[in-house]
Design an enzyme around this catalytic site. Structure first.
Site, mmCIF file in Angstrom:
data_model
loop_
_atom_site.group_PDB
_atom_site.id
_atom_site.type_symbol
_atom_site.label_atom_id
_atom_site.label_comp_id
_atom_site.label_asym_id
_atom_site.label_seq_id
_atom_site.Cartn_x
_atom_site.Cartn_y
_atom_site.Cartn_z
ATOM 1 N N PHE B 224 25.801 63.848 34.452
ATOM 2 C CA PHE B 224 25.007 62.937 33.611
ATOM 3 C C PHE B 224 25.445 63.012 32.153
ATOM 4 C CE2 PHE B 224 22.406 64.869 37.009
ATOM 5 C CZ PHE B 224 22.458 63.801 37.887
ATOM 6 N N GLY B 450 28.816 63.107 42.204
ATOM 7 C CA GLY B 450 27.655 62.641 42.953
ATOM 8 C C GLY B 450 27.574 61.133 43.002
ATOM 9 N N GLY B 492 34.229 55.059 35.544
ATOM 10 C CA GLY B 492 35.027 55.784 36.531
ATOM 11 C C GLY B 492 35.644 54.877 37.572
ATOM 12 N N ARG B 563 30.861 42.736 41.406
ATOM 13 C CA ARG B 563 30.876 42.936 42.848
ATOM 14 C C ARG B 563 30.507 44.391 43.134
ATOM 15 N NH1 ARG B 563 33.960 44.337 47.323
ATOM 16 N NH2 ARG B 563 35.712 45.200 46.158
ATOM 17 N N ILE B 564 29.612 44.576 44.073
ATOM 18 C CA ILE B 564 29.196 45.931 44.435
ATOM 19 C C ILE B 564 30.189 46.477 45.460
ATOM 20 C CG2 ILE B 564 27.381 47.286 45.554
ATOM 21 C CD1 ILE B 564 26.733 46.337 42.668
ATOM 22 N N GLY B 637 30.431 48.898 36.052
ATOM 23 C CA GLY B 637 29.922 50.262 36.278
ATOM 24 C C GLY B 637 28.431 50.256 36.548
ATOM 25 N N GLU B 640 24.975 54.146 35.016
ATOM 26 C CA GLU B 640 24.059 54.385 33.907
ATOM 27 C C GLU B 640 22.993 53.311 33.726
ATOM 28 O OE1 GLU B 640 26.477 56.549 30.610
ATOM 29 O OE2 GLU B 640 27.895 55.617 31.980
#
Lengths: 323, 676, 162
Positions: B224, B450, B492, B563-564, B637, B640
């Site tokens: 985090f 994670g 990332g 896009r997921i 992303g 967050e």
């Protein structure tokens, strides 16, 4: 952690016999090991009493005898406790986590030490941990510390939920020690800080709690309620154990109120109880009694919220218990 | 498709930093400063050195060699000056953890203390304007005339919000095992969000060539942001290993994590908003007051979301920083957006109330077709659709706007909404794809903290190669793999995935055996566009009129994030962020000790993060958003944005439930009760 | 001090420092890294193991005090290659992210399903309650998950519960 010797007691008397200055008894370890790792507790000798045959819950006439080594989980799951002493079962279940309750013993729960941030940090002063070093909580972080019965030396609170219910139930604490056996009535086990905040209880060196005996439960309805910002696995901001018995004439014939996390002891609200008994079971009477009790409070800037909180809690809980 | 490392995680076989089997490992335990400011006069370590099993004591009395340009938070034992309470000032190395810890407690450090200053307050004379805010945004911006916009507004708000010190508190405490080989090369098993940058920082700190340092971090127990940059434990492990002449392990205690692994700065934020009678904003001003240490300037970009969110003719944003005798604040999930949107979205709710307007509609009418500050066009922006879809799913149209009127027994019930946003960026990365035993192996020095990076990259590579995912193996978490940026800034997957796609394309284009990629040029040539994900969060709360306790029976987030890549992982990321946002709203707070310096309540019994019982129902859904201006995956992303807006939605719901506005997080019973 | 204990069915005889916790014994001496150290004070649940069948915080147990006990860690939940139903359900429901709290969640859940009696959210203390999602949440609150996988954890447990 300081080096220490470890021994397992074979019997309560063996435990007491092994006691010398610097000895501590080890129960479930959930608070003692925690404090040893912090450097707050530094025993030379640990006498493990967790496996003594003090883990039985048995009725004695209309009373209930709870062995000192009974685990919190087993106390709350006991059929008699669940049905006759609901206030106690609820208090135990409101404390800590499933894992901790599996480990923690009845005696250890009673002898928990304060969670004051300064007490737990050996790099900061604390009169309870190092007598005479000062109490930075009074000017600093006292948000969850005592509003009742505190002293200039210490504003710590007792963190237990279970002890609050035991105080309301007039439980008796059975003790054996170098001076023989004795019985200490709750809420008298714990003491106010005064100018000796290092002493949490009236126990003498070497004293070992062997059992807690519950008198017949008070008549009427009873409950336990705990206020906390996290919904579970958190110490109380304020908690209450209460019972109320109201006659058919609407007059209060019995009332017990104990508050948690407001004082160095589980706080038995005797003033409020006296005012209520023999009077009407009305919201106005509950409020008057609550305010009378809290009149004795000496809040600090950041814990003054506990007064309206405790007042609301007393009133709401009694209203819930009233027929 | 489930997480590819699921099996090793549920069977306890996944190795986190402290868990690699290393022969003859010793243990280091730090000694921390007891003053917040001053000079070390003398480190008395004779007693500790005589204690059982002690191999070495490190301190400024005999400073170990480090590079002169080492980061001030990492330059352990190089100076006698103390910058904050809890700073690492010495360390003991011993053969067992118990002995190291006991001996560390016996080290006595003598100080010449100075008066310290640790409290952030709005009238601090030390405030200044930093040149840039994290990572490199301008500190201040001005567009139009804010005063005129406010003067001409039909309704306006001028409100100040504050947020406390927050700690990331990943479940895995920071840990490292350092091993020097006979040639002077260093291997560090570290809990890090980026093996490549961690390797670079450690090499720089020790004055070593990068080739002589290797960082391995196959599994990381959450970060985090707290593991996004090299932390002193890693340097200490390497110093201790050098001093002891054998491998050394260090695992910080939870309490030490509060002191030396970063935290979110407390903020004081003043918001001034004005709107015309139709709700259109006439002015927005957002000024954030924050702290940093005397060692390193870290300026959180708290006011930057106002530069992105709403159309307005007049916009001013500013950051003011004061350097205190505290540890250096750092990244915590959505630095900038998270605290900034708490304040902006709470103020928008107040403006809606002032206008007598629905808070969803207020946001809709102020939707922007270009970035309000600077005017860059958006690559895609679907905030309005998120708000509409969320309102539909949440049953918003049945909402009575009147605050403080819904009661179930002692419980007051309310609902609230807030918007979310987070930048969609990417950075250059390298990747290598090749064939091994008939399967495809993809290597990139990414980190899976994670987020599910391993699994997402398997999917991405499988898509690019046109093969089933079970034929693809991703190797990451090792700085010897192709260089990659940190798992941070929600960059990332976009950064690593771009390189993975290009490497797979190269493999297919070439001999079918291997392909390499470096996306430096590609990323450098990205068109100048405003790229952001957006979202809308809805909260239902119950507030006890007796105790002031707040419970959140329902949270809904609707997100538009390109896009997921993997629906299951995405959902987990969103709800995880929202759950952390619930903690921020209701319970998370670290106290600063004004008397002695440092922090108080440095453990998980006192710093409350949400427990299972706090989180009955959190739901996240997303829109199907097409955006060809992002990266080969078309993804934004998602790590967050889930935390952005949650606290505001909950705070707004508390206002709706109670009629009272608490402008100071967290919303504890203490603060709620004082309003009744 | 010399102690013996059985871990996942395997007997161990070890000489331990009295200061050593069961958690450190497992992790640093026996090479069983499944039980995690998250707080070392019983405040997070990452170290949860079963001691004589009951879930407990291994960080709060001194190794010398569990002499003679049977300990089950996450490494002992699967039967060979066959995952425990809870392990399979955790994977299926994505009930973890970083995985660091997961071994503790799993051991806690395994034991919790066998724990009798009411919880803090049970209305009628006299009856053993149904294992509703609310009951699961309360009973699992001793295991913190900072990634925020709670809603998935509860689904996984509800599915795997007998």
């Amino acid at each position: 952690m300081k080096r220490f010797e470890y021994a397992r007691a074979g019997s309560p008397s063996d435990a007491v016999r092994r006691f010398r200055p610097g000895t501590m008894y080890l129960g479930g370890g959930t608070n003692l090991v925690d404090l040893m790792r912090l450097g707050v507790a530094e025993p030379d000798l640990l006498v493990d009493v967790s496996r003594l045959p003090l883990d039985v819950i048995e009725p004695v006439g209309d009373r209930l005898r709870v062995g000192a080594a009974v685990r919190n989980t087993d106390l709350a799951a006991d059929p008699l406790v669940r049905t006759r002493y609901a206030m106690l079962a609820r208090a135990v279940l409101d404390g800590a986590s499933g894992q901790v309750r599996n480990m923690a013993t009845v005696a250890g729960n009673l002898l928990q030490r304060t969670r004051c941030a300064y007490f737990q940090d050996v790099s900061r002063p604390c009169n309870k941990r190092r007598p005479g070093s000062g109490c930075p909580a009074i000017e600093g972080d006292h948000g969850n510390l005592a509003v009742l019965g505190a002293s200039d030396a210490c504003v710590a609170t007792h963190p237990s939920d279970m002890a609050v219910a035991l105080a309301a139930l007039d439980a008796e604490v059975h003790v054996t020690g170098p001076g023989g056996d004795r019985i200490i009535p709750m809420p008298g086990l714990h003491r106010l800080p005064g100018d000796e905040p290092e002493r949490d209880t009236v126990l003498e060196p070497g004293d070992l709690i062997t059992a807690v005996e519950l008198p017949a439960p008070p008549p009427g309805a009873s409950t336990y309620r705990k206020v906390r910002e996290r919904a579970s696995f958190a110490f109380a901001l304020v908690s209450i154990a209460a019972s109320l018995d109201v006659g058919s004439d609407g007059v209060v014939s019995g009332c017990r109120i104990a508050l948690g996390s407001v004082a160095h002891v589980p706080w038995r609200a005797e003033r409020a109880e006296r005012l209520l008994i023999g009077g009407p079971a009305t919201g106005a009477a509950f409020l008057e009694a609550a305010e009378a009790e809290l009149d004795q409070a000496r809040p600090l800037p950041r814990n003054a919220y506990k007064l309206p909180l405790a007042r609301n809690l007393i009133v709401a809980t009694l209203e819930e218990l009233a027929p | 498709m489930n997480r590819v490392e699921g099996r090793v995680k549920v069977t306890g076989l996944a190795t986190y930093a402290a868990e690699y089997p290393v022969e003859a490992v010793a243990y280091a335990y730090p000694v921390q400063s007891l003053v917040a400011k001053g000079r070390i006069v003398r480190v008395h370590d004779a007693e500790a050195r005589e204690m059982p099993g002690v191999l070495a004591v490190l301190s400024c009395e005999d400073p170990p060699r480090l590079a002169e340009d080492a980061d001030a938070e990492l330059a352990l034992f190089q100076s006698r000056d103390v910058a904050y309470r809890g700073q690492i000032v010495a360390a003991v190395v011993a053969g067992t953890y118990e002995n190291a810890r006991a001996a560390a407690a016996a080290v006595r450090v003598e100080y010449d203390p100075d008066d310290h200053d640790v409290a952030l307050r709005s009238d601090h004379p030390g405030f200044y304007r930093p040149d840039v805010v994290n990572p490199d945004y301008p500190s201040d911006t001005v567009k139009g005339d804010v005063e005129a916009g406010l003067a001409g507004a039909a309704a306006s708000v001028d409100v100040t919000y504050s947020t406390p010190v927050l700690h990331n508190n990943p479940m895995e405490p920071h840990a490292a095992v350092a091993v020097w080989d006979p040639e002077g090369r260093l291997l560090v098993y570290d809990s890090t969000q980026g093996a490549s940058p961690d390797r670079d920082t450690i090499a720089q700190t020790f004055g070593l060539p990068r080739e002589d340092v290797r960082v391995v971090s196959r599994h990381v127990g959450g970060g985090f942001g707290a593991k996004g940059s090299t932390r002193p434990h890693a340097v200490l492990a390497a110093l201790a290993a050098r001093a002891a002449g054998r491998p050394v392990k260090i695992a910080l205690t939870r309490q030490q994590m509060f002191d030396v692994t970063g935290y979110r700065t407390p903020t004081i934020q003043r918001l001034r908003l004005g709107a015309d009678a139709g709700g259109r904003l006439t002015a927005v001003e957002h000024v954030a007051y924050e702290q940093s240490s005397t060692l390193v300037e870290f300026a959180e970009q708290t006011a930057t979301p106002a530069r992105v969110m709403y159309a307005t003719p007049a916009l001013r944003t500013a950051h003011r920083l004061v350097r205190l005798d505290v540890a250096t604040p750092s990244w915590m999930r959505a630095p900038g957006e998270c605290p900034g949107m708490y304040a902006l979205e709470s103020a928008m709710d107040e403006l809606a109330c002032a206008l007598g307007m629905d808070p969803v509609e207020l946001r809709v009418v102020n939707d922007a077709d270009a970035e309000p500050e600077g005017g860059l066009p958006f690559s895609s922006r679907n905030l309005v659709m998120c708000l509409r879809e969320g309102a539909r799913r949440f049953g918003w149209r049945h909402r009575d706007p009147e605050p403080g009127v819904r009661r179930e027994g002692e419980w007051l019930v309310g609902t609230g909404v807030a918007a979310s946003t987070y930048p969609a960026r990417r950075r250059p990365a390298r990747a290598f794809a090749f064939v091994r035993d008939g399967d495809y192996v993809v290597q990139v020095a990414a980190a899976d903290i994670g987020t599910g990076a391993r699994t997402a990259l398997v999917r991405i590579a499988a898509d690019a190669l046109g093969v089933p995912p079970d034929q693809v193996h991703v190797e990451l978490g090792d700085s010897d793999l192709p260089e990659a940026p940190v798992a941070g800034g929600s960059m990332g997957t976009a950064s690593w995935g771009s390189a993975v796609v290009r490497a797979c394309e190269e493999l297919k284009r070439g001999d079918g055996k291997e392909g390499r990629a470096d996306t430096t040029d590609e990323v450098g040539n990205d068109a100048r566009l405003a790229r952001h994900a957006f979202g809308a969060q809805f909260a239902e709360v119950r507030v006890s009129s007796v105790t002031g306790e707040v419970r959140v029976p329902r949270l809904l987030g609707v997100f538009a994030a390109g896009r997921i890549v993997d629906p299951q992982l995405a959902r987990s990321q969103f709800i995880g962020g929202m759950t952390m946002g619930l903690g921020m709203a209701l319970m998370e707070e670290t106290l600063t000790d004004e008397e002695f310096g440092g922090f108080l309540r440095r453990d998980l019994a006192q710093y409350h993060v949400p427990a299972c019982a706090d989180v009955p129902h959190v739901e996240a859904v997303w829109l199907d958003e097409q955006d060809g201006e992002l990266n080969p995956m078309g993804s934004k992303g998602i790590g967050e944005i889930g935390i952005v807006g949650t606290a505001a939605a909950i705070g707004n719901a508390v206002h709706h439930a109670t009629g009272h506005r608490v402008r100071d997080l967290p919303l504890t019973p203490v603060k709620i009760l004082s309003r009744f | 001090m010399d102690i013996t204990l059985k871990v996942n069915g395997t007997p161990h005889a070890v000489d331990v420092d009295p200061r050593m916790s069961l958690l450190d014994l497992l992790r640093e001496r026996l090479g069983l890294i499944g039980a995690k150290k998250g707080c070392d004070h019983g405040q997070c649940g990452a170290c949860t193991v079963l001691i004589d069948g009951r879930r407990a915080n291994a960080c709060l147990a001194l190794a010398v005090a569990v002499d003679g006990s049977e300990v089950t860690t996450v490494e002992g939940l699967a039967k060979g290659d066959d995952l425990h139903p809870l392990q399979a359900a955790f994977i299926e429901h994505d009930a973890f992210q970083c995985g660091y709290c997961t071994p503790g969640q799993l051991c806690s859940a395994v034991a919790m399903l066998g724990e009798p009696g009411p919880s803090a959210v049970t209305d009628d203390l006299a009856l053993d309650p149904e294992l509703t999602p609310e009951e699961i949440r309360e009973r699992m609150s001793g295991n913190l998950c900072r990634c925020g996988a709670y809603v998935n954890i509860v689904k996984a447990i509800a599915e795997a519960a007998p």
